[in-house]
Design a protein around this motif. Structure first.
Motif, PDB file in Angstrom:
ATOM      1  N   SER A   1       0.821  -1.210   0.000  1.00 50.92           N
ATOM      2  CA  SER A   1       0.000   0.000   0.000  1.00 50.92           C
ATOM      3  C   SER A   1       0.856   1.262   0.000  1.00 50.92           C
ATOM      4  CB  SER A   1      -0.947   0.003   1.203  1.00 50.92           C
ATOM      5  OG  SER A   1      -0.225   0.172   2.400  1.00 50.92           O
ATOM      6  N   GLN A   2       2.089   1.161   0.470  1.00 53.82           N
ATOM      7  CA  GLN A   2       2.982   2.319   0.489  1.00 53.82           C
ATOM      8  C   GLN A   2       3.650   2.582  -0.859  1.00 53.82           C
ATOM      9  OE1 GLN A   2       3.514   4.598   2.983  1.00 53.82           O
ATOM     10  NE2 GLN A   2       1.723   3.550   3.818  1.00 53.82           N
ATOM     11  N   GLU A   3       3.796   1.545  -1.678  1.00 56.72           N
ATOM     12  CA  GLU A   3       4.492   1.697  -2.957  1.00 56.72           C
ATOM     13  C   GLU A   3       3.913   2.793  -3.843  1.00 56.72           C
ATOM     14  OE1 GLU A   3       5.115  -1.972  -5.045  1.00 56.72           O
ATOM     15  OE2 GLU A   3       6.090  -2.877  -3.314  1.00 56.72           O
ATOM     16  N   PRO A   4       2.608   2.833  -4.078  1.00 55.63           N
ATOM     17  CA  PRO A   4       2.075   3.903  -4.938  1.00 55.63           C
ATOM     18  C   PRO A   4       2.296   5.298  -4.347  1.00 55.63           C
ATOM     19  CG  PRO A   4       0.410   2.209  -4.553  1.00 55.63           C
ATOM     20  CD  PRO A   4       1.576   1.891  -3.696  1.00 55.63           C
ATOM     21  N   LEU A   5       2.211   5.395  -3.046  1.00 57.38           N
ATOM     22  CA  LEU A   5       2.436   6.697  -2.406  1.00 57.38           C
ATOM     23  C   LEU A   5       3.875   7.159  -2.581  1.00 57.38           C
ATOM     24  CD1 LEU A   5       0.424   6.080   0.897  1.00 57.38           C
ATOM     25  CD2 LEU A   5      -0.324   7.318  -1.156  1.00 57.38           C
ATOM     26  N   LEU A   6       4.801   6.236  -2.449  1.00 58.32           N
ATOM     27  CA  LEU A   6       6.214   6.566  -2.643  1.00 58.32           C
ATOM     28  C   LEU A   6       6.509   6.927  -4.097  1.00 58.32           C
ATOM     29  CD1 LEU A   6       7.835   3.796  -0.402  1.00 58.32           C
ATOM     30  CD2 LEU A   6       7.596   6.241   0.120  1.00 58.32           C
ATOM     31  N   GLU A   7       5.895   6.195  -5.013  1.00 52.76           N
ATOM     32  CA  GLU A   7       6.067   6.487  -6.441  1.00 52.76           C
ATOM     33  C   GLU A   7       5.538   7.885  -6.760  1.00 52.76           C
ATOM     34  OE1 GLU A   7       7.448   4.722  -9.076  1.00 52.76           O
ATOM     35  OE2 GLU A   7       8.265   3.471  -7.461  1.00 52.76           O
ATOM     36  N   ARG A   8       4.412   8.225  -6.198  1.00 53.60           N
ATOM     37  CA  ARG A   8       3.823   9.557  -6.437  1.00 53.60           C
ATOM     38  C   ARG A   8       4.714  10.643  -5.832  1.00 53.60           C
ATOM     39  NH1 ARG A   8      -1.700  12.164  -4.236  1.00 53.60           N
ATOM     40  NH2 ARG A   8      -1.747  13.903  -5.693  1.00 53.60           N
TER      41      ARG A   8
ATOM     42  N   ALA B   1       7.830  10.545  -5.383  1.00 60.85           N
ATOM     43  CA  ALA B   1       9.064  10.634  -6.157  1.00 60.85           C
ATOM     44  C   ALA B   1       8.822  11.250  -7.535  1.00 60.85           C
ATOM     45  CB  ALA B   1       9.695   9.255  -6.295  1.00 60.85           C
ATOM     46  N   GLY B   2       7.560  11.514  -7.876  1.00 62.82           N
ATOM     47  CA  GLY B   2       7.238  12.105  -9.175  1.00 62.82           C
ATOM     48  C   GLY B   2       7.210  11.098 -10.299  1.00 62.82           C
ATOM     49  N   ASN B   3       7.082   9.852  -9.994  1.00 65.37           N
ATOM     50  CA  ASN B   3       7.087   8.790 -11.013  1.00 65.37           C
ATOM     51  C   ASN B   3       5.698   8.395 -11.484  1.00 65.37           C
ATOM     52  OD1 ASN B   3       9.887   8.668 -10.767  1.00 65.37           O
ATOM     53  ND2 ASN B   3       9.789   7.089  -9.199  1.00 65.37           N
ATOM     54  N   VAL B   4       4.697   9.200 -11.142  1.00 61.55           N
ATOM     55  CA  VAL B   4       3.321   8.859 -11.504  1.00 61.55           C
ATOM     56  C   VAL B   4       2.808   9.941 -12.457  1.00 61.55           C
ATOM     57  CG1 VAL B   4       0.979   8.537 -10.632  1.00 61.55           C
ATOM     58  CG2 VAL B   4       2.938   7.732  -9.302  1.00 61.55           C
TER      59      VAL B   4
END
Length: 106
Positions: free
Chosen positions: A91-98, A100-103
């Motif tokens: 559940s943390q992966e998408p938040l971290l990706e966002r 980091a600007g990777n979304v």
């Protein structure tokens, strides 16, 4: 785990014996608190009384179904409990990706 299994076997045996009692005997057992809290609902009591009227082969078939359902629920609960760390990380992966600007917007 073995302690839980022994407890489950004792509980199953108690229910089986209780279901074979007549309504009068069941009231007597209840009044003496021999199985205090064993059966939590009237519906379960009614179902077990009806099962007690069936031939033993049918009682065994119903018991096998109930026991398998209980075991299945226990497996799911254990599996879900053990997976909490993995689910939290996922559940943390998408938040971290966002963050980091990777979304990108869809």
């Amino acid at each position: 785990m073995a302690e839980a299994r022994v407890s489950l076997v004792a509980w199953e045996w108690s229910i089986s014996v209780f279901a074979l009692l007549t309504p009068h005997e069941q009231r007597s057992v209840r009044s003496n608190n021999c199985i205090e809290g064993l059966l939590k609902t009237q519906l379960l009591e009614e179902a077990l009384r009806e099962v007690a009227k069936l031939p033993t082969t049918e009682q065994d078939a119903i018991a096998a179904i109930l026991l398998e359902e209980i075991a299945s629920e226990q497996r799911w609960a254990t599996s879900f409990e053990k997976s909490q760390d993995v689910l939290a990380k996922l559940s943390q992966e998408p938040l971290l990706e966002r963050a980091a600007g990777n979304v990108r917007p869809l």
